[in-house]
Design a protein around this motif. Structure first.
Motif, PDB file in Angstrom:
ATOM      1  N   ALA A  25       0.882  -1.250  -0.007  1.00 40.85           N
ATOM      2  CA  ALA A  25       0.005   0.169   0.107  1.00 40.85           C
ATOM      3  C   ALA A  25       0.934   1.259  -0.118  1.00 40.85           C
ATOM      4  CB  ALA A  25      -0.941  -0.135   1.175  1.00 40.85           C
ATOM      5  N   PRO A  26       0.672   2.287  -0.720  1.00 39.02           N
ATOM      6  CA  PRO A  26       1.312   3.266  -0.890  1.00 39.02           C
ATOM      7  C   PRO A  26       1.232   4.461   0.370  1.00 39.02           C
ATOM      8  CG  PRO A  26      -0.751   3.616  -2.432  1.00 39.02           C
ATOM      9  CD  PRO A  26      -0.693   2.229  -1.882  1.00 39.02           C
ATOM     10  N   ILE A  27       1.810   3.828   1.267  1.00 37.52           N
ATOM     11  CA  ILE A  27       1.710   4.719   2.548  1.00 37.52           C
ATOM     12  C   ILE A  27       3.142   5.032   3.013  1.00 37.52           C
ATOM     13  CG2 ILE A  27       1.234   4.830   5.034  1.00 37.52           C
ATOM     14  CD1 ILE A  27      -1.266   2.785   4.511  1.00 37.52           C
ATOM     15  N   ALA A  28       3.545   6.249   3.289  1.00 42.98           N
ATOM     16  CA  ALA A  28       4.637   6.643   3.650  1.00 42.98           C
ATOM     17  C   ALA A  28       4.935   6.396   5.275  1.00 42.98           C
ATOM     18  CB  ALA A  28       5.173   8.335   3.521  1.00 42.98           C
ATOM     19  N   GLY A  29       5.501   5.285   5.438  1.00 48.23           N
ATOM     20  CA  GLY A  29       5.569   4.714   6.782  1.00 48.23           C
ATOM     21  C   GLY A  29       6.038   3.354   6.637  1.00 48.23           C
ATOM     22  N   ILE A  30       6.365   2.812   7.991  1.00 43.26           N
ATOM     23  CA  ILE A  30       6.700   1.422   8.167  1.00 43.26           C
ATOM     24  C   ILE A  30       5.632   0.545   8.616  1.00 43.26           C
ATOM     25  CG2 ILE A  30       8.491  -0.208   9.321  1.00 43.26           C
ATOM     26  CD1 ILE A  30      10.219   2.528   9.534  1.00 43.26           C
ATOM     27  N   PHE A  31       5.000  -0.552   7.997  1.00 39.99           N
ATOM     28  CA  PHE A  31       4.150  -1.382   8.369  1.00 39.99           C
ATOM     29  C   PHE A  31       4.257  -2.595   7.691  1.00 39.99           C
ATOM     30  CE2 PHE A  31       2.751   1.128   4.916  1.00 39.99           C
ATOM     31  CZ  PHE A  31       2.031   0.067   4.016  1.00 39.99           C
ATOM     32  N   ASP A  32       3.600  -3.757   8.367  1.00 43.61           N
ATOM     33  CA  ASP A  32       3.207  -4.895   7.558  1.00 43.61           C
ATOM     34  C   ASP A  32       2.576  -5.123   6.303  1.00 43.61           C
ATOM     35  OD1 ASP A  32       5.316  -6.163   9.037  1.00 43.61           O
ATOM     36  OD2 ASP A  32       4.095  -7.033  10.439  1.00 43.61           O
ATOM     37  N   ASN A  33       1.180  -4.404   6.470  1.00 40.62           N
ATOM     38  CA  ASN A  33       0.211  -4.648   5.579  1.00 40.62           C
ATOM     39  C   ASN A  33      -1.108  -4.042   6.044  1.00 40.62           C
ATOM     40  OD1 ASN A  33      -1.735  -6.467   6.980  1.00 40.62           O
ATOM     41  ND2 ASN A  33      -0.041  -7.876   6.782  1.00 40.62           N
ATOM     42  N   VAL A  34      -2.023  -3.780   4.805  1.00 38.25           N
ATOM     43  CA  VAL A  34      -3.213  -3.198   5.240  1.00 38.25           C
ATOM     44  C   VAL A  34      -4.150  -4.420   4.896  1.00 38.25           C
ATOM     45  CG1 VAL A  34      -5.090  -1.682   4.493  1.00 38.25           C
ATOM     46  CG2 VAL A  34      -2.544  -0.973   4.238  1.00 38.25           C
ATOM     47  N   GLU A  35      -5.087  -4.585   6.024  1.00 38.90           N
ATOM     48  CA  GLU A  35      -5.839  -5.826   5.890  1.00 38.90           C
ATOM     49  C   GLU A  35      -7.446  -5.271   5.649  1.00 38.90           C
ATOM     50  OE1 GLU A  35      -5.582  -9.669   8.178  1.00 38.90           O
ATOM     51  OE2 GLU A  35      -7.124  -8.776   9.108  1.00 38.90           O
ATOM     52  N   ILE A  36      -8.295  -5.818   5.138  1.00 41.40           N
ATOM     53  CA  ILE A  36      -9.615  -5.642   4.958  1.00 41.40           C
ATOM     54  C   ILE A  36     -10.298  -6.825   5.490  1.00 41.40           C
ATOM     55  CG2 ILE A  36     -11.719  -4.980   3.430  1.00 41.40           C
ATOM     56  CD1 ILE A  36      -9.544  -2.791   3.726  1.00 41.40           C
ATOM     57  N   GLU A  37     -11.366  -6.916   6.222  1.00 35.25           N
ATOM     58  CA  GLU A  37     -12.145  -8.043   6.612  1.00 35.25           C
ATOM     59  C   GLU A  37     -13.626  -7.868   6.343  1.00 35.25           C
ATOM     60  OE1 GLU A  37     -13.072  -9.729  11.002  1.00 35.25           O
ATOM     61  OE2 GLU A  37     -11.161 -10.037  10.487  1.00 35.25           O
ATOM     62  N   VAL A  38     -14.269  -8.668   5.622  1.00 34.71           N
ATOM     63  CA  VAL A  38     -15.924  -8.679   5.256  1.00 34.71           C
ATOM     64  C   VAL A  38     -16.310  -9.896   5.717  1.00 34.71           C
ATOM     65  CG1 VAL A  38     -15.693  -6.804   3.690  1.00 34.71           C
ATOM     66  CG2 VAL A  38     -15.611  -9.341   2.990  1.00 34.71           C
ATOM     67  N   GLU A  39     -17.347 -10.069   5.898  1.00 35.67           N
ATOM     68  CA  GLU A  39     -18.199 -11.503   6.358  1.00 35.67           C
ATOM     69  C   GLU A  39     -19.710 -11.187   5.985  1.00 35.67           C
ATOM     70  OE1 GLU A  39     -18.715 -12.428  10.398  1.00 35.67           O
ATOM     71  OE2 GLU A  39     -17.456 -10.783  11.029  1.00 35.67           O
ATOM     72  N   GLY A  40     -20.374 -12.441   5.701  1.00 37.78           N
ATOM     73  CA  GLY A  40     -21.559 -12.545   5.336  1.00 37.78           C
ATOM     74  C   GLY A  40     -22.070 -14.150   5.000  1.00 37.78           C
ATOM     75  N   GLY A  41     -23.367 -14.003   5.076  1.00 40.42           N
ATOM     76  CA  GLY A  41     -24.076 -15.422   5.030  1.00 40.42           C
ATOM     77  C   GLY A  41     -25.578 -15.365   4.777  1.00 40.42           C
ATOM     78  N   ARG A  42     -26.050 -16.709   4.993  1.00 38.84           N
ATOM     79  CA  ARG A  42     -27.380 -16.792   4.769  1.00 38.84           C
ATOM     80  C   ARG A  42     -28.237 -16.264   5.821  1.00 38.84           C
ATOM     81  NH1 ARG A  42     -25.787 -17.833   0.277  1.00 38.84           N
ATOM     82  NH2 ARG A  42     -24.282 -19.603   0.368  1.00 38.84           N
ATOM     83  N   ASP A  43     -27.550 -15.880   6.796  1.00 40.56           N
ATOM     84  CA  ASP A  43     -28.467 -15.358   8.185  1.00 40.56           C
ATOM     85  C   ASP A  43     -28.697 -14.039   8.130  1.00 40.56           C
ATOM     86  OD1 ASP A  43     -25.553 -15.657  10.584  1.00 40.56           O
ATOM     87  OD2 ASP A  43     -25.743 -15.133   8.531  1.00 40.56           O
ATOM     88  N   ASN A  44     -27.977 -13.297   7.381  1.00 48.07           N
ATOM     89  CA  ASN A  44     -27.981 -11.874   7.441  1.00 48.07           C
ATOM     90  C   ASN A  44     -28.294 -10.989   6.009  1.00 48.07           C
ATOM     91  OD1 ASN A  44     -25.626 -12.126   6.068  1.00 48.07           O
ATOM     92  ND2 ASN A  44     -24.369 -11.103   7.546  1.00 48.07           N
ATOM     93  N   GLY A  45     -29.132 -11.999   5.253  1.00 46.67           N
ATOM     94  CA  GLY A  45     -29.414 -11.315   3.831  1.00 46.67           C
ATOM     95  C   GLY A  45     -28.253 -10.858   3.081  1.00 46.67           C
ATOM     96  N   ARG A  46     -27.071 -11.362   3.203  1.00 48.45           N
ATOM     97  CA  ARG A  46     -25.938 -10.860   2.256  1.00 48.45           C
ATOM     98  C   ARG A  46     -25.720 -11.690   1.149  1.00 48.45           C
ATOM     99  NH1 ARG A  46     -21.046  -7.331   3.312  1.00 48.45           N
ATOM    100  NH2 ARG A  46     -20.747  -7.233   0.893  1.00 48.45           N
TER     101      ARG A  46
END
Length: 127
Positions: A105-126
């Motif tokens: 990721a184009p960030i001026a800094g020291i870091f391992d990674n950027v992480e996105i988390e999403v979830e869904g299923g039959r129970d929530n209309g997703r």
């Protein structure tokens, strides 16, 4: 009572050309994807037969094909659309959680990674 197990595929590494900046689209970067699938293993897998479960080989191929054939500006979009694709293609799964990590990721800094988390299923209309 319906019991629910988990099937996880961890650290799927793919090289993609997703990103907002022109250099990301030109040079590309590595994405790492975890797929956590909730499935009633305890109830459905009785006879040691692949037909009773979800083939994680097929799920891996679906993730790989989807990511390699789509280009988005945002990994949030990758995550949301991939989640919908998996829920549509694997209707026996109760719930799916995706984690997508971007290492360049184009960030001026020291870091391992950027992480996105999403979830869904039959129970929530997703689905």
């Amino acid at each position: 009572m319906n019991k629910l197990g988990k099937i996880n595929i961890n650290n799927i590494n793919l090289y993609t050309f997703n990103g907002v900046h022109p250099e990301e689209k030109r040079l590309g970067q590595r994405l790492e994807i975890d797929v956590e699938m909730t499935y009633p293993i305890e109830n459905n897998v009785r006879n040691d037969d692949l037909k009773e479960t979800v083939s994680y080989s097929d799920v891996f191929k679906t993730v790989e094909k989807f990511v390699n054939s789509h280009s988005y500006n945002l990994i949030e979009s990758v995550a949301n659309h991939l989640l919908s694709e998996l829920l549509q293609n694997y209707p026996t799964l109760e719930h799916i959680k995706l984690r997508i990590r971007k290492y360049s990721a184009p960030i001026a800094g020291i870091f391992d990674n950027v992480e996105i988390e999403v979830e869904g299923g039959r129970d929530n209309g997703r689905s």
